[in-house]
Design a protein around this motif. Sequence first.
Motif, mmCIF file in Angstrom:
data_model
loop_
_atom_site.group_PDB
_atom_site.id
_atom_site.type_symbol
_atom_site.label_atom_id
_atom_site.label_comp_id
_atom_site.label_asym_id
_atom_site.label_seq_id
_atom_site.Cartn_x
_atom_site.Cartn_y
_atom_site.Cartn_z
ATOM 1 N N VAL A 1 0.836 -1.204 0.000
ATOM 2 C CA VAL A 1 0.000 0.000 0.000
ATOM 3 C C VAL A 1 0.867 1.250 0.000
ATOM 4 N N VAL A 2 1.900 1.266 0.816
ATOM 5 C CA VAL A 2 2.746 2.449 0.913
ATOM 6 C C VAL A 2 3.558 2.648 -0.364
ATOM 7 N N THR A 3 3.920 1.564 -1.032
ATOM 8 C CA THR A 3 4.664 1.673 -2.289
ATOM 9 C C THR A 3 3.864 2.409 -3.355
ATOM 10 N N VAL A 4 2.539 2.323 -3.286
ATOM 11 C CA VAL A 4 1.696 3.062 -4.233
ATOM 12 C C VAL A 4 2.001 4.561 -4.162
ATOM 13 N N GLY A 5 2.301 5.049 -2.971
ATOM 14 C CA GLY A 5 2.619 6.459 -2.821
ATOM 15 C C GLY A 5 3.901 6.870 -3.504
ATOM 16 N N ARG A 6 4.707 5.910 -3.862
ATOM 17 C CA ARG A 6 5.984 6.201 -4.522
ATOM 18 C C ARG A 6 5.818 6.373 -6.042
ATOM 19 N N LEU A 7 4.668 5.993 -6.574
ATOM 20 C CA LEU A 7 4.475 5.992 -8.022
ATOM 21 C C LEU A 7 4.695 7.356 -8.677
ATOM 22 N N PRO A 8 4.256 8.483 -8.060
ATOM 23 C CA PRO A 8 4.522 9.771 -8.717
ATOM 24 C C PRO A 8 6.001 10.042 -8.950
ATOM 25 N N ARG A 9 6.864 9.474 -8.135
ATOM 26 C CA ARG A 9 8.303 9.644 -8.322
ATOM 27 C C ARG A 9 8.858 8.663 -9.349
ATOM 28 N N LEU A 10 8.140 7.555 -9.574
ATOM 29 C CA LEU A 10 8.630 6.514 -10.468
ATOM 30 C C LEU A 10 8.310 6.790 -11.934
ATOM 31 N N GLY A 11 7.157 7.399 -12.207
ATOM 32 C CA GLY A 11 6.699 7.486 -13.578
ATOM 33 C C GLY A 11 5.942 6.227 -13.959
ATOM 34 N N LEU A 12 5.579 6.126 -15.236
ATOM 35 C CA LEU A 12 4.683 5.060 -15.671
ATOM 36 C C LEU A 12 5.358 3.701 -15.795
ATOM 37 N N PHE A 13 6.620 3.669 -16.145
ATOM 38 C CA PHE A 13 7.208 2.397 -16.542
ATOM 39 C C PHE A 13 8.374 1.940 -15.680
ATOM 40 N N ARG A 14 8.908 2.807 -14.828
ATOM 41 C CA ARG A 14 10.060 2.400 -14.044
ATOM 42 C C ARG A 14 9.628 1.598 -12.827
ATOM 43 N N ARG A 15 10.323 0.507 -12.573
ATOM 44 C CA ARG A 15 10.034 -0.314 -11.408
ATOM 45 C C ARG A 15 10.757 0.249 -10.185
ATOM 46 N N PRO A 16 10.221 -0.003 -8.994
ATOM 47 C CA PRO A 16 10.890 0.505 -7.789
ATOM 48 C C PRO A 16 12.308 -0.026 -7.664
ATOM 49 N N GLY A 17 13.221 0.859 -7.342
ATOM 50 C CA GLY A 17 14.608 0.486 -7.131
ATOM 51 C C GLY A 17 14.970 0.599 -5.666
ATOM 52 N N PRO A 18 16.258 0.461 -5.347
ATOM 53 C CA PRO A 18 16.680 0.518 -3.946
ATOM 54 C C PRO A 18 16.286 1.826 -3.262
ATOM 55 N N ARG A 19 16.408 2.961 -3.967
ATOM 56 C CA ARG A 19 16.044 4.243 -3.352
ATOM 57 C C ARG A 19 14.553 4.296 -3.028
ATOM 58 N N ASP A 20 13.742 3.722 -3.919
ATOM 59 C CA ASP A 20 12.302 3.722 -3.696
ATOM 60 C C ASP A 20 11.929 2.809 -2.528
ATOM 61 N N ARG A 21 12.560 1.648 -2.471
ATOM 62 C CA ARG A 21 12.272 0.729 -1.366
ATOM 63 C C ARG A 21 12.707 1.333 -0.039
ATOM 64 N N ALA A 22 13.812 2.058 -0.054
ATOM 65 C CA ALA A 22 14.263 2.718 1.174
ATOM 66 C C ALA A 22 13.283 3.799 1.597
#
Length: 268
Positions: A98-119
């Motif tokens: 659920v919290v990872t969904v909040g990271r999507l605006p920083r990711l864009g449409l096609f990029r998968r979460p990376g180490p910075r996003d998981r952190a």
Amino acid sequence: MNDPALRLAGATIGYGDVAIVRDADLTVRRGEAVAVLGSNGSGKTTLSRGVLGLATVLGGTVEVLGAPVGRLRERGRVGYVPQRHTVSGAMPATVREVVTVGRLPRLGLFRRPGPRDRAAVAEAVAAVGLADRLEDPVASLSGGQQRRVLVARALAAEPELLIMDEPTAGVDAASQAALAGVLARVSAGGTTLVVVTHETGPLAGVLTRAVVVDSGLLTYDGPLAGAGAPAGPDCHHPAEAAGRPARGYSLDQPRPAPDAVRVRDGSR
């Protein structure tokens, strides 16, 4: 960075051709912690929705982080916690998901979460005091804990401006205190807070300034202590008073304030 976080100049905001908030002048400086107060139907939620681009700016100017509303290129710079008590209990998802969904605006449409996003997700969950529940289903959490998951979801994007609609409604005193602690830390870190609420008590140690909306007009802007508190039975949302779960924005909108006006052909 010297631009205000929010700037409204003669702003009229509403739905279709119905003006709910009228002729609003408001500047929120970066790093401020501001309460937006008002009774049910006063227009306080419409004000926040106009800032988020979810209600129509019918006149005047609304700027968010230095850009006209709706034109901010990096959407992750603004976080939002909507007016609802919990994450849906039927959602088969973990706190992390659920919290990872909040990271999507920083990711864009096609990029998968990376180490910075998981952190960033792990840091957001830790910030709301749920680090030990990261892999638990959200349905297993209490209502207050689910509320904190929604806050973590907004924080995961590392926003410069965080807008919250009734964050303490429908949760117990312990959860309110925990949320106040979270917001105190967020505010101390420099994030601008705008909290739409009808009860400032739990957050009185965090919020320092108040804006009061009454029948679509901004009637007070000053220290929180001088704002008073909306009184009377209409200061609570009808669904809350009846013991029914909140349903999001629809509780306040799009019902016009008592003297709302229609806007046609540029006139009111």
